[in-house]
Enzyme design. Structure first.
Site, PDB file in Angstrom:
ATOM      1  N   GLU A 108      37.207 -15.658 -11.532  1.00 40.02           N
ATOM      2  CA  GLU A 108      38.441 -15.227 -10.870  1.00 40.02           C
ATOM      3  C   GLU A 108      38.253 -13.993  -9.990  1.00 40.02           C
ATOM      4  OE1 GLU A 108      38.615 -13.054 -14.923  1.00 40.02           O
ATOM      5  OE2 GLU A 108      37.772 -14.891 -14.073  1.00 40.02           O
TER       6      GLU A 108
ATOM      7  N   CYS B 259      34.737 -16.701 -19.997  1.00 37.85           N
ATOM      8  CA  CYS B 259      34.155 -15.687 -20.882  1.00 37.85           C
ATOM      9  C   CYS B 259      34.416 -16.041 -22.350  1.00 37.85           C
ATOM     10  CB  CYS B 259      34.679 -14.299 -20.515  1.00 37.85           C
ATOM     11  SG  CYS B 259      33.665 -12.950 -21.177  1.00 37.85           S
TER      12      CYS B 259
ATOM     13  N   HIS C  16      33.110 -14.338 -14.990  1.00 39.91           N
ATOM     14  CA  HIS C  16      34.519 -14.248 -14.588  1.00 39.91           C
ATOM     15  C   HIS C  16      34.679 -14.727 -13.143  1.00 39.91           C
ATOM     16  CE1 HIS C  16      36.366 -12.063 -18.012  1.00 39.91           C
ATOM     17  NE2 HIS C  16      35.114 -11.681 -18.207  1.00 39.91           N
TER      18      HIS C  16
END
Length: 535
Positions: A509, A381, A507
Site C-alpha cells: 500500500e 504483513c 506493505h
C-alpha cells in the site's frame, strides 16, 4: 538558490496542513520545479515506530527504512516522489543528535542551550533536505498548533532562516479555521486573528493564510482578515471541505496560490499544467460501479491507522471505474459463528498489518472464510503470516500452529523471528525496514499482477515464515510465489486452488499512487469485481 516554504497551523489541529502542503507541492512540481517536502513533529519520541496507531495513526515507511508520520504518505501520493529519512524530523531526533554531539565534545565545552544549539540543529535538518535532493523548493510542515510549548524551538528556527537567507527565499503559510456557529448563523474570524497575532508575536509574519471552512468565505470576510493579519487580500485562500482530497490542488490553483508563491519567491516558471490531474479528479467524481471490500483489523475505530491501505484500494478502483467501499470489521468481534454475517456481503477480504495478539483469532477466522468460500483475499504483513498459520492449522492439521510472537510456546512456530533479530532488545528502529527486492515465480497470481521477475517493495516486520514448514505446505497446495533473491525469505504466498488468494510480507500500500495503482491492489480489486459479477 533553494527556496523554503514553511506551513504552520493555528486554532486547532487536524486542519489539513499536510494536504495543503502536498497540494502546493503538486502545483509547484507541475510548474517544472524540483520539489521536496518534510514534516517536523514536536513530540519527543524519536519516531512514531513504537507509538500506538490510536495515538498517531499509520506509520509510513520510506524507501530507506524511516518510520514516519502518515502525512508523508499524502506527500508521496500527491507529489509522486519517494521521500527519505530526512523528510520526517521529531523533537526526539533533534535532542538525541544534540546530546550525542555534546558527549563527543563538539560544542567545545560550551553550555548547550535551546538557542542556538537546538535551533541550529533544526535549521540544519531543513537545509539538509534541500541538499540531499537538490531541490528547487523545500516545503516544511510544522506539526502541532501555534501556541503549543513543544513547537516553540521549531518556530524560532524557521524565523531565523528568513534572516539567514533573505526574505525572497523564504515563505510562511499559516493554516487556520473559520468556525461556523449554527446558533448565530455566522462565521467567526476572531480565532484566526488571534492565531496570526500569536504567530507574529514569535517573529513570523505569514505571507499566505489558508482558512479551513465548511461554508464559502465572502470577499468582505477576506478583506477583514487581510486587514487584521497584514497580508494581501488575494493571499487569503479558502480551503473548503472537498468531495475528494485530490480536488484540493485544483481549488488552490483556482485561487492562484501557486502563482502567489512563485511571485514572492521570485520563481519565473510557467503555469502548472494540471490537465491529467483534472482528468483524474473528474474520474473520481464520476465512478459508475461499486465493490465492497471487508477490511478486518484491530484499529478500525481510528481509520487513519489504515489510511494508505484505503487509498491504495481506491486507486485500484479508479482504474476499473469503480468506487471501492470499505466495510470496517473489528477483528476482535469476528467468530466462526458470525463471520458470514460480518463479511458475507463483501466482494473481497483484506487483512492488513499489525502487531501483538489482540484480534488475531478473529482475523484467522476471516481468512479461513475467504479460503473456503473462494472469496478474493489480500493479506499484508501480519495478514500474510496469519494466512500461513490458518493453512497450517486447518489444512495440514497442525493443531496449535502459531507465530512465536503471539505464542512463544507454540508447538509449530509457522512464523518465527528473523535470525538477525534473536538478540535484539530495543524495539525502535530495529525491524526489517525499507525497500527490498522480491523474486517472483512465473505462472502465479503475483507474477501476473506485476508482470516482472523482480520487484522492490517496502517492509516493516521482525518475524518471517519458518522455512522448515515450506515442503509440507507446498505439497498441500500452498504456493510461495515471491521470495528474497536468494530464496531464503518468503515474501509472497498464494493458494493453488483459489481464484485469487495472495498475501505479502511487505506493505504494498505504501507505493500506490492515484494515477498508478500498486499491482497487487489492482489485481485484488479486479478479482473482487469479478467475484461480485459472478454472484
Amino acid at each position: 538558490m533553494t527556496k523554503y516554504i514553511f506551513v504552520t497551523g493555528g486554532v486547532v489541529s487536524s486542519l489539513g496542513k499536510g494536504i495543503t502542503a502536498a497540494s502546493l507541492g503538486r502545483l509547484l512540481k507541475n510548474r517544472g520545479l524540483n520539489v521536496t517536502i518534510q514534516k517536523f513533529d514536536p513530540y519527543i519520541n524519536v519516531d512514531p515506530g513504537t507509538m500506538s496507531p490510536y495515538q498517531h495513526g499509520e506509520v509510513f515507511v520510506t524507501d530507506d527504512g524511516a518510520e514516519t508520520d502518515l502525512d508523508l504518505g499524502h506527500y508521496e501520493r500527491f507529489i509522486d516522489i519517494n521521500l527519505n529519512k530526512y523528510s520526517n524530523v521529531t523533537t526526539g531526533k533533534i535532542y538525541s543528535s544534540v546530546l550525542q554531539k555534546e558527549r563527543r565534545g563538539e560544542y567545545l565545552g560550551g553550555t548547550v542551550q535551546v538557542i542556538p544549539h537546538i535551533t541550529n540543529e533544526i535549521k540544519e535538518r531543513v537545509y539538509r533536505s534541500g541538499r540531499e535532493t537538490n531541490a528547487d523548493v523545500v516545503i516544511t510542515e510544522i506539526g502541532g498548533t501555534v501556541g503549543d510549548i513543544e513547537s516553540l524551538p521549531f518556530l524560532e528556527a524557521i524565523r531565523q532562516i528568513k534572516s539567514d537567507i533573505g526574505r525572497d527565499n523564504v515563505m510562511y503559510i499559516h493554516c487556520t479555521l473559520i468556525p461556523y456557529l449554527k446558533a448565530a448563523g455566522e462565521m467567526k474570524t476572531k480565532p484566526t486573528q488571534h492565531s496570526v497575532k500569536e504567530l507574529r508575536s514569535l517573529g513570523i509574519q505569514p505571507n499566505i493564510i489558508v482558512v479551513r471552512t465548511e461554508m464559502p468565505v465572502s470577499q468582505d470576510m477576506k478583506d477583514k482578515l487581510a486587514l487584521f493579519c497584514d497580508i494581501d487580500t488575494k493571499a487569503v485562500i479558502e480551503a473548503r471541505d472537498a468531495d475528494t482530497l485530490y480536488a484540493v490542488p485544483l481549488s488552490l490553483q483556482e485561487q492562484n496560490m501557486d502563482q502567489i508563491v512563485c511571485d514572492h519567491l521570485k520563481l519565473d516558471n510557467p503555469a502548472a499544467d494540471m490537465t491529467e490531474w483534472t482528468a483524474l479528479v473528474e474520474k473520481v467524481r464520476n465512478l459508475s460501479k461499486k465493490t465492497k471490500i471487508a477490511l478486518v483489523g484491530k484499529y478500525v475505530e481510528l481509520q487513519d491507522a489504515y489510511i494508505s491501505v484505503v487509498e491504495a484500494l481506491r486507486h485500484a478502483g479508479y482504474s476499473f471505474d469503480t468506487d471501492v467501499e470499505v466495510k470496517w470489521v473489528n477483528a476482535e468481534h469476528v467468530t466462526a459463528e458470525n463471520v458470514q454475517e460480518l463479511v458475507g456481503d463483501t466482494d473481497g477480504i483484506l487483512v492488513p498489518g499489525g502487531f501483538g495478539d489482540r484480534g488475531v483469532e478473529g482475523k484467522i477466522v476471516a481468512i479461513q472464510y475467504a479460503r473456503e468460500n473462494k472469496v478474493p483475499f489480500l493479506g499484508i504483513c501480519l495478514g500474510m503470516q496469519l494466512a500461513s498459520i490458518e493453512f497450517a492449522r486447518n489444512v495440514l492439521g497442525l493443531e496449535g500452529a502459531n507465530s512465536s510472537e503471539i505464542n512463544p510456546d507454540t508447538p509449530y512456530a509457522i512464523i518465527d523471528l528473523l535470525p538477525e533479530q534473536k538478540d535484539v532488545e530495543d524495539l525502535g528502529g530495529t525491524l526489517r525496514l525499507g525497500l527490498y527486492p522480491c523474486k517472483l515465480a512465473e505462472e502465479t497470481n503475483a507474477y501476473n499482477a506485476y508482470n516482472e521477475p523482480v520487484v522492490y517493495e517496502r517492509h516493516r516486520h521482525r518475524y518471517e515464515f519458518n522455512n522448515q514448514f515450506r515442503p509440507d505446505m507446498e505439497k498441500a497446495g500452498f504456493v510461495f510465489s515471491g521470495t528474497s533473491p536468494d530464496g531464503r525469505l518468503v515474501e509472497i504466498i498464494e493458494l493453488k486452488d483459489h481464484p485469487w488468494f495472495v498475501a505479502a510480507q511487505f506493505h504494498p500500500e505504501l507505493v500506490s499512487r492515484p494515477n498508478r495503482p500498486q499491482p497487487l491492489f489492482h489485481d485484488f480489486v479486479r478479482a473482487s469485481i469479478t467475484n461480485k459479477e459472478s454472484k
